[in-house]
Design a protein around this motif. Sequence first.
Motif, PDB file in Angstrom:
ATOM      1  N   ILE A   1     101.676  61.836   5.714  1.00 53.49           N
ATOM      2  CA  ILE A   1     101.168  61.290   4.658  1.00 53.49           C
ATOM      3  C   ILE A   1     100.585  62.320   3.566  1.00 53.49           C
ATOM      4  CG2 ILE A   1      99.670  59.865   3.579  1.00 53.49           C
ATOM      5  CD1 ILE A   1     100.333  57.617   5.491  1.00 53.49           C
TER       6      ILE A   1
ATOM      7  N   ASN B   1     101.611  65.483   3.408  1.00 55.97           N
ATOM      8  CA  ASN B   1     102.472  66.130   2.643  1.00 55.97           C
ATOM      9  C   ASN B   1     103.238  65.327   1.625  1.00 55.97           C
ATOM     10  OD1 ASN B   1     102.380  68.201   4.482  1.00 55.97           O
ATOM     11  ND2 ASN B   1     103.972  67.346   5.955  1.00 55.97           N
ATOM     12  N   LEU B   2     103.264  64.089   1.618  1.00 56.47           N
ATOM     13  CA  LEU B   2     103.927  63.495   0.584  1.00 56.47           C
ATOM     14  C   LEU B   2     102.920  63.352  -0.406  1.00 56.47           C
ATOM     15  CD1 LEU B   2     106.352  61.325   0.188  1.00 56.47           C
ATOM     16  CD2 LEU B   2     104.808  59.507   0.980  1.00 56.47           C
TER      17      LEU B   2
ATOM     18  N   THR C   1     103.168  66.676  -2.463  1.00 60.31           N
ATOM     19  CA  THR C   1     104.299  66.574  -2.934  1.00 60.31           C
ATOM     20  C   THR C   1     104.254  65.661  -4.450  1.00 60.31           C
ATOM     21  OG1 THR C   1     105.610  67.005  -1.167  1.00 60.31           O
ATOM     22  CG2 THR C   1     106.748  66.168  -3.034  1.00 60.31           C
TER      23      THR C   1
ATOM     24  N   PHE D   1     110.351  65.705  -1.435  1.00 58.74           N
ATOM     25  CA  PHE D   1     109.874  64.216  -1.498  1.00 58.74           C
ATOM     26  C   PHE D   1     111.133  63.174  -0.699  1.00 58.74           C
ATOM     27  CE2 PHE D   1     109.904  60.076  -3.724  1.00 58.74           C
ATOM     28  CZ  PHE D   1     108.538  59.795  -3.679  1.00 58.74           C
TER      29      PHE D   1
ATOM     30  N   LEU E   1     110.612  63.887   3.101  1.00 60.38           N
ATOM     31  CA  LEU E   1     109.277  62.966   3.581  1.00 60.38           C
ATOM     32  C   LEU E   1     109.416  61.370   3.443  1.00 60.38           C
ATOM     33  CD1 LEU E   1     106.835  65.329   1.854  1.00 60.38           C
ATOM     34  CD2 LEU E   1     106.993  65.078   4.163  1.00 60.38           C
ATOM     35  N   GLN E   2     110.109  60.979   2.288  1.00 57.26           N
ATOM     36  CA  GLN E   2     110.284  59.572   2.365  1.00 57.26           C
ATOM     37  C   GLN E   2     111.166  58.807   3.420  1.00 57.26           C
ATOM     38  OE1 GLN E   2     111.984  58.204  -1.283  1.00 57.26           O
ATOM     39  NE2 GLN E   2     110.748  56.358  -1.578  1.00 57.26           N
TER      40      GLN E   2
ATOM     41  N   LEU F   1     109.156  59.295   6.544  1.00 57.15           N
ATOM     42  CA  LEU F   1     108.178  57.983   6.684  1.00 57.15           C
ATOM     43  C   LEU F   1     109.049  56.574   7.002  1.00 57.15           C
ATOM     44  CD1 LEU F   1     105.312  57.378   6.412  1.00 57.15           C
ATOM     45  CD2 LEU F   1     105.551  56.967   3.756  1.00 57.15           C
TER      46      LEU F   1
END
Length: 185
Positions: free
Chosen positions: A51, A53-54, A57, A119, A122-123, A126
């Motif tokens: 989170i 890192n997200l 970004t 992004f 990372l998404q 997640l």
Amino acid sequence: MDTVGWIVLVVVALIVVWAVAQYNGLVRLRNLVQESWRQIDVELQRRHDLIPNLVETVKGYAAHERSTLDEVTAARAAAAAPGSGPAEQAQQENVLTQALGRLFAVAEAYPDLKANQNFLQLQQELTNTEDRVAAGRRFYNANVRSLNTKVETFPTNLIAGAFGFHREEYFEIVEAARQVPGVQF
């Protein structure tokens, strides 16, 4: 020793063997519940680690969306705090899931962000972590159900009560957190 004495001795021995078997079964289930909770904890920690890192970004693209970013950061901090039980952890994770939904809604307004590889990666991470948490939750709750059934049913409940075994909490999410936020790319 006469026949009646032997019969009594055999019956007592059978009861002791049964009690030991039930006790060992309860210990095995309790350990399985604890192990499955530790696996959920690992996946939740992975989620909590992704989170920041997200958020960083998104910050680069949506600096004026500070309140949403602060909500996600605060919800992550609360969810990552150690020492909570399954019910409290589930409540904190629900708040975090809702905050993440708002974060992804913010990302909708920024086409450059939606196209950003960092992004997107990372998404995806997640999303994969959420799937693993869901699988872990199902495994944990199945183990809790087995333990709770043994703790509550007769005659095993006599052994459970005598040795301090108790019901465990399920790890459940609330209905609002079950709804996936709408994100379009």
